[in-house]
Enzyme design. Sequence first.
Site, PDB file in Angstrom:
ATOM      1  N   GLU A  56      50.582  28.650  14.253  1.00  0.00           N
ATOM      2  CA  GLU A  56      51.701  28.220  13.479  1.00  0.00           C
ATOM      3  C   GLU A  56      50.861  28.733  12.498  1.00  0.00           C
ATOM      4  O   GLU A  56      51.541  28.820  11.311  1.00  0.00           O
ATOM      5  CB  GLU A  56      51.644  26.726  13.446  1.00  0.00           C
ATOM      6  CG  GLU A  56      53.358  26.417  14.734  1.00  0.00           C
ATOM      7  CD  GLU A  56      52.481  25.771  16.090  1.00  0.00           C
ATOM      8  OE1 GLU A  56      50.771  26.639  16.268  1.00  0.00           O
ATOM      9  OE2 GLU A  56      53.046  25.496  16.659  1.00  0.00           O
ATOM     10  N   THR A 198      38.884  42.746  52.617  1.00  0.00           N
ATOM     11  CA  THR A 198      39.512  43.762  50.802  1.00  0.00           C
ATOM     12  C   THR A 198      37.958  44.238  50.735  1.00  0.00           C
ATOM     13  O   THR A 198      38.504  45.641  50.953  1.00  0.00           O
ATOM     14  CB  THR A 198      39.793  43.420  49.795  1.00  0.00           C
ATOM     15  OG1 THR A 198      41.175  43.025  50.608  1.00  0.00           O
ATOM     16  CG2 THR A 198      40.653  44.367  48.675  1.00  0.00           C
ATOM     17  N   LEU A 206      37.071  46.945  42.130  1.00  0.00           N
ATOM     18  CA  LEU A 206      37.861  45.909  40.840  1.00  0.00           C
ATOM     19  C   LEU A 206      37.491  46.601  39.134  1.00  0.00           C
ATOM     20  O   LEU A 206      37.436  45.194  38.219  1.00  0.00           O
ATOM     21  CB  LEU A 206      37.639  44.794  41.825  1.00  0.00           C
ATOM     22  CG  LEU A 206      37.486  44.175  43.153  1.00  0.00           C
ATOM     23  CD1 LEU A 206      37.570  43.435  43.400  1.00  0.00           C
ATOM     24  CD2 LEU A 206      39.413  44.602  43.502  1.00  0.00           C
TER      25      LEU A 206
END
Lengths: 350, 350
Positions: A56, A198, A206
């Site tokens: 704002e 993984t 990654l």
Amino acid sequence: MKFRKKDKEFMLEAIKIAKKGRGRTKTNPLVGCVLTKNDEIIAKGYHSSYGQKHAEIDALDKTEEEGLTLYVNLEPCSHYGKTPPCVKQIIERKVKTVFVGMKDPNKKVNGKGLRILKQAGVKVYQGCLENESKLLNYSYLTGIKKNRASVTIKVALSLDGKIAACDGTSQWITSKESRHDGKKLRNKNDAILVGSGTALKDNPVLNRSLRVKNWKKVLVDRKNKVAESAKMFKDGKIYIWGKRKNGLDKKPKYLKAKNLKNLLELLRKEGIQSVLCEGGMLSSELIKENLADKIVAYISPKLIGSQGLGFSPSEWKTLSDSKKLCDINIKKIGKDVKIEGYLTDVYRDN
Amino acid sequence: MKFRKKDKEFMLEAIKIAKKGRGRTKTNPLVGCVLTKNDEIIAKGYHSSYGQKHAEIDALDKTEEEGLTLYVNLEPCSHYGKTPPCVKQIIERKVKTVFVGMKDPNKKVNGKGLRILKQAGVKVYQGCLENESKLLNYSYLTGIKKNRASVTIKVALSLDGKIAACDGTSQWITSKESRHDGKKLRNKNDAILVGSGTALKDNPVLNRSLRVKNWKKVLVDRKNKVAESAKMFKDGKIYIWGKRKNGLDKKPKYLKAKNLKNLLELLRKEGIQSVLCEGGMLSSELIKENLADKIVAYISPKLIGSQGLGFSPSEWKTLSDSKKLCDINIKKIGKDVKIEGYLTDVYRDN
């Protein structure tokens, strides 16, 4: 209440520019603001990063006009934090009308902002594109309501719901286009989360398609299976739930979590509001523990066979136990289809 | 060769009207024909049912003009069958140019129609919307090439690829909209095929949304498990692969098949060109035996859990064994997604 098409358009613009702050607001929400006069946009602003101006103020600082209409996706704050309360400045700048996407469930605000504005004679309309506003900030809302990082599960599936063939092969189930889109998901989350399975099987780097300072990676390695040489340790800021790995060049942050939920709580304390989980078994565990908030599934039109590896937990006995996704988004990506949806309803009851 | 946009439009129109014959041409192909002059449509026609006029004649009979251009999705026939050869009439009617979607692999035609036209001085362009033409008639092509009815598998799946929860509950995985769409699939096939498992568990009526004379249902009941009282026996023409059921009012046709492939061969002899298989286990068996030509999957965004019932066979060991679908079509249906694709390439090499 029913909002005009114009009001929705301005709110959508506020939501759109709010996204620019993604990844830099820490535990703050994503907020965008549009100022108009006679349905013409006068100025726009957004919360660019933690500690910086609220949306704002960013918008108001760009104009000297008075009597404006203000659109903001989240209730303006009413408290002194890193910055003075926005409602004070909105009132001082003689804003006439304020459209708000959703109330801020943060205890320090939670309707107080709206009340103060109304008491000062500002016309306030709440709930303009409320669902869109909530989806935008589902990670922030998860943080406020559940005190933990939100979890998005990314999964590549065959038509018959498999993440790997029965011999473990899984590269690649989906098309290049889907994998590219999947990488972009990383940019929408503060950190990436994988399990030892993984990390060991795929040994992924990654990395992130955008260059981001402090790109964060979280490894769940409760049994200390992942060696120091794993590629994911090569760059970025590393968090490990597991035993100390002495050979690492960069000092990772070790987290002593009691369980997965606690790990997500600790991550939020580290300023990580959202994690993207790319691991198969860890995803299943997160879903089982009711800790998965969102799923992004890429489905490739192929059949892997019923002996392939599935990704869902094995807890549910009957159809009514099944977990429904809500706020579904479906998109074709090349020959694949991407299905996004939410598993938890944290952003619903506010 | 490259075809003009206009040519493709006319051929698409031919394909569109060809579909009107669906379910009534028995082992004949679906054929539509558009006649034009100066790129204006003069007349249209289609093969409405077995024994009736071929599409080309149906169109030519509607006009007396000469020197026309003819668009037809399948090579005009060159042999005397139920009707005289179309090429004869095309030449007699002084058609100038013929656009053909695909060659007719029927041994009695197979290029001969095109040759005769060319020899008579007609300009012939083959391969306009060839893939669309082949997809339109994949059942006919399966019949010609494999001498059996074509098989479409309809399946309702959860996001994690399950057709039922582990207690067997499966009503309903997908939304009302998907189920409604799925029923419409029945109208696109000559018969519906189920196994004894589905007949026993769901006891479906297997009705059809359109009122069709001789709506056909096929039951695979090798172990004679299904009682005479099963709802599917109430109406339609019934075919059973299994033992005689004496209590049935309407006399079903009993088929003595050696195996599933042979069943599909026998069904084609009965004039059934395409079957829609709605059964879970039977579908898996058909896929395993390389007898499934097309899959239509409705995927609901919910998770049933890894112990739920899958629908794919359990034969394949590694990712490269996986069965890829081609000519994929993806469509959102309510909150679900519909994925259509072809498993066999019968319509490719022609």
